[in-house]
Design an enzyme around this catalytic site. Structure first.
Site, PDB file in Angstrom:
ATOM      1  N   ASN A  12      40.701 -91.425 -56.514  1.00 60.07           N
ATOM      2  CA  ASN A  12      41.387 -90.914 -55.621  1.00 60.07           C
ATOM      3  C   ASN A  12      40.899 -91.644 -54.114  1.00 60.07           C
ATOM      4  O   ASN A  12      39.743 -91.033 -53.888  1.00 60.07           O
ATOM      5  CB  ASN A  12      41.271 -89.380 -55.362  1.00 60.07           C
ATOM      6  CG  ASN A  12      41.944 -89.060 -53.941  1.00 60.07           C
ATOM      7  OD1 ASN A  12      42.928 -89.656 -53.708  1.00 60.07           O
ATOM      8  ND2 ASN A  12      41.988 -87.613 -53.760  1.00 60.07           N
ATOM      9  N   GLU A 106      42.065 -80.454 -50.557  1.00 62.37           N
ATOM     10  CA  GLU A 106      42.271 -80.918 -49.061  1.00 62.37           C
ATOM     11  C   GLU A 106      43.595 -80.447 -48.753  1.00 62.37           C
ATOM     12  O   GLU A 106      43.878 -80.077 -47.492  1.00 62.37           O
ATOM     13  CB  GLU A 106      41.943 -82.249 -49.028  1.00 62.37           C
ATOM     14  CG  GLU A 106      40.259 -82.427 -49.268  1.00 62.37           C
ATOM     15  CD  GLU A 106      40.101 -84.002 -49.435  1.00 62.37           C
ATOM     16  OE1 GLU A 106      38.732 -84.184 -49.819  1.00 62.37           O
ATOM     17  OE2 GLU A 106      40.811 -84.791 -49.484  1.00 62.37           O
TER      18      GLU A 106
END
Length: 261
Positions: A12, A106
């Protein structure tokens, strides 16, 4: 019959690397893995670039026939419409994305994404035949109050409500207290939670789904600790953050077999 789950090593990139940097990175990653004789039948390697990089990554991988797959970092719960800044699952499908991340901590923390929205996003991904990589995980406060696995299991159950038993999904356990901290969960801690997630998967979607679904660990994964995680029965790969931005380090993680004794 024992189900063999192909390990998935996923990087990621978060909000890093523009489209030109992405091209250079994926080329170098592919060369490095090829030089190291990486066996793609033994492990799948995926990258999750920013949205602006996806078309460039798609073209490169298709043109050079690279054995790397890719996905989006998020998607909209909607197919189209007046949703400025949103990215439809239909758009990701047109870009031939294999995967999309759903519910990263997040997104939960900074964008207020809740269980209801994430359930809609999982279903939106599946509608367009993009595999959702559903992220679940607890904060340090959650861990102290509820103990291991309670919060991740509850998040997973909520996000998979109404999902078909034959759905192709990936679960990523990412303890929030470990992400970017340099302090990964121990392999025993990670296995305990991943085992609980698999039990809950069986309860929600059935034994067959639980056996075939890959469960990843994420949170300060490095080449020096990947082997310990991959030795565990219920850990089928890793969702890698910061370390995935270093070609040599991510390649070493992807070649976890050489570390496993």
């Amino acid at each position: 019959m024992v189900t063999v789950r192909t390990p998935l090593l996923a990087g990621n990139w978060k909000m890093n690397l523009d489209h030109l940097q992405a091209i250079a990175f994926v080329q170098k990653l592919a060369w490095t893995l090829k030089d190291a004789h990486h066996d793609y039948t033994q492990a799948e390697v995926a990258v999750f670039p920013p949205f602006t990089d996806l078309r460039s990554v798609q073209n490169l991988i298709a043109a050079d026939k690279l054995d790397i797959v890719y996905g989006g970092q998020d998607l909209s719960a909607h197919d189209s419409g007046a949703y400025t800044g949103e990215i439809s699952g239909a758009f990701l499908a047109k870009l031939e994305c294999t995967y999309v991340i759903v519910g990263h901590s997040e997104r939960r923390q900074y964008h207020g994404e809740n269980d209801e929205l994430l359930n809609a996003k999982v279903k939106a991904a599946l509608k367009h035949n993009v595999v959702p990589v559903l992220c679940v995980g607890e904060t340090a406060e959650d861990l102290e109050e509820f103990g291991p696995s309670a919060v991740p299991v509850a998040q997973m159950r909520a996000a998979l409500a109404g999902v078909s038993a034959d759905a192709n999904i990936v679960i990523a356990y990412e303890p929030v207290w470990a992400i970017g901290s340099g302090l990964a969960a121990t392999e025993e801690q990670a296995e305990q939670v991943c085992a609980a997630l698999r039990v809950a998967l069986a309860e929600e979607l059935g034994t067959d789904a639980a056996e075939r679904t890959r469960i990843l660990y994420g949170g300060s994964v490095k080449s020096t600790n990947i082997a310990g995680f991959m030795r565990q029965t219920n850990i089928d790969g890793a969702l890698v953050g910061g370390a995935s931005l270093d070609v040599a380090e991510f390649s070493s993680i992807a070649r976890f077999q050489k570390h496993v004794i």
